[in-house]
Design an enzyme around this catalytic site. Structure first.
Site, PDB file in Angstrom:
ATOM      1  N   HIS A  24       0.862  -1.329   0.126  1.00 36.54           N
ATOM      2  CA  HIS A  24      -0.039  -0.173   0.111  1.00 36.54           C
ATOM      3  C   HIS A  24       0.831   1.246  -0.091  1.00 36.54           C
ATOM      4  O   HIS A  24       1.478   1.764   1.030  1.00 36.54           O
ATOM      5  CB  HIS A  24      -0.803  -0.144   1.123  1.00 36.54           C
ATOM      6  N   HIS A  31      -4.567  -5.904  -6.083  1.00 39.96           N
ATOM      7  CA  HIS A  31      -4.358  -7.325  -5.370  1.00 39.96           C
ATOM      8  C   HIS A  31      -5.635  -7.593  -4.852  1.00 39.96           C
ATOM      9  O   HIS A  31      -6.634  -6.771  -4.895  1.00 39.96           O
ATOM     10  CB  HIS A  31      -3.163  -6.882  -4.212  1.00 39.96           C
ATOM     11  N   TYR A 103     -12.462  -1.611  -6.707  1.00 42.59           N
ATOM     12  CA  TYR A 103     -12.195  -0.199  -6.452  1.00 42.59           C
ATOM     13  C   TYR A 103     -10.701   0.294  -6.323  1.00 42.59           C
ATOM     14  O   TYR A 103      -9.754  -0.459  -6.193  1.00 42.59           O
ATOM     15  CB  TYR A 103     -13.137   0.159  -5.371  1.00 42.59           C
ATOM     16  N   GLU A 115      -7.886  -2.685  -5.280  1.00 42.94           N
ATOM     17  CA  GLU A 115      -8.396  -3.764  -5.060  1.00 42.94           C
ATOM     18  C   GLU A 115      -9.270  -4.665  -5.715  1.00 42.94           C
ATOM     19  O   GLU A 115     -10.491  -3.759  -6.108  1.00 42.94           O
ATOM     20  CB  GLU A 115      -8.698  -3.924  -3.376  1.00 42.94           C
ATOM     21  N   TRP A 160     -14.822   2.724  -0.125  1.00 44.13           N
ATOM     22  CA  TRP A 160     -15.355   1.314  -0.719  1.00 44.13           C
ATOM     23  C   TRP A 160     -16.702   1.071  -0.014  1.00 44.13           C
ATOM     24  O   TRP A 160     -17.441   0.591  -0.628  1.00 44.13           O
ATOM     25  CB  TRP A 160     -14.398   0.415  -0.184  1.00 44.13           C
TER      26      TRP A 160
END
Length: 172
Positions: A24, A31, A103, A115, A160
């Site tokens: 990150h 991922h 997203y 992700e 998210w």
């Protein structure tokens, strides 16, 4: 002991693994992750506020739990493991709700979330006992209130969750 995440290509195929502690960044590779919304015995949904020490979105309200499956884990195993670690509860049921959710978001700190993140519903009979390093506080909320929160004030929850909640509501 390092925790690894599964790296994906644009078709969401596994292409490798990387140490979670290094993934990150401002250039986060795509991922595999998951999000989970836990429903209690009375039908309310568990919302959590991210711990203030979190690297991204500290102190922000979000879904019940997020995480990354280890390379050898199934998604259901990863959801159960992470919910147990983060919230101190056992799940009685885990159901995939949004299998194709993806997203990308950039935090105020410049860290990118990138992700492929299937979303799950889960059930518990337990009372949360959260890990303070992960969760600052929690609340149980009726689903219509959660939907209203995402529709009317999406900026007060994680990006998210703001995207997932309307999609979950449409899929119900």
């Amino acid at each position: 002991m390092p925790e690894f995440v599964v790296l994906l290509d644009e078709e969401h195929q596994r292409v490798g693994v990387a140490d979670k502690a290094t993934v990150h960044t401002e250039g986060t590779p795509l991922h595999l992750a998951f999000s989970c919304y836990v429903v209690g015995p009375d039908g309310r949904v568990l919302l959590t506020r991210r711990a203030l020490g979190k690297t991204t979105w500290p102190g922000v309200w979000t879904n019940s739990c997020c995480g990354h499956p280890a390379p050898e884990e199934t998604m259901t195993e990863a959801v159960r493991r992470r919910v147990r670690q983060e919230l101190g509860i056992e799940l009685t049921e885990v159901t995939e709700a949004l299998p194709d959710f993806r997203y990308r978001a950039v935090s105020a700190e410049g860290i990118v979330e990138n992700e492929f993140c299937p979303v799950f519903w889960a059930r518990t009979e337990d009372t949360p006992s959260p890990d303070a390093n992960e969760v600052a506080e929690f609340t149980w909320a009726p689903w219509p209130d959660v939907v209203m929160l995402a529709e009317r004030t999406p900026w007060v929850i994680s990006p998210w969750a703001a995207e997932q909640i309307p999609q979950l509501n449409d899929a119900r």
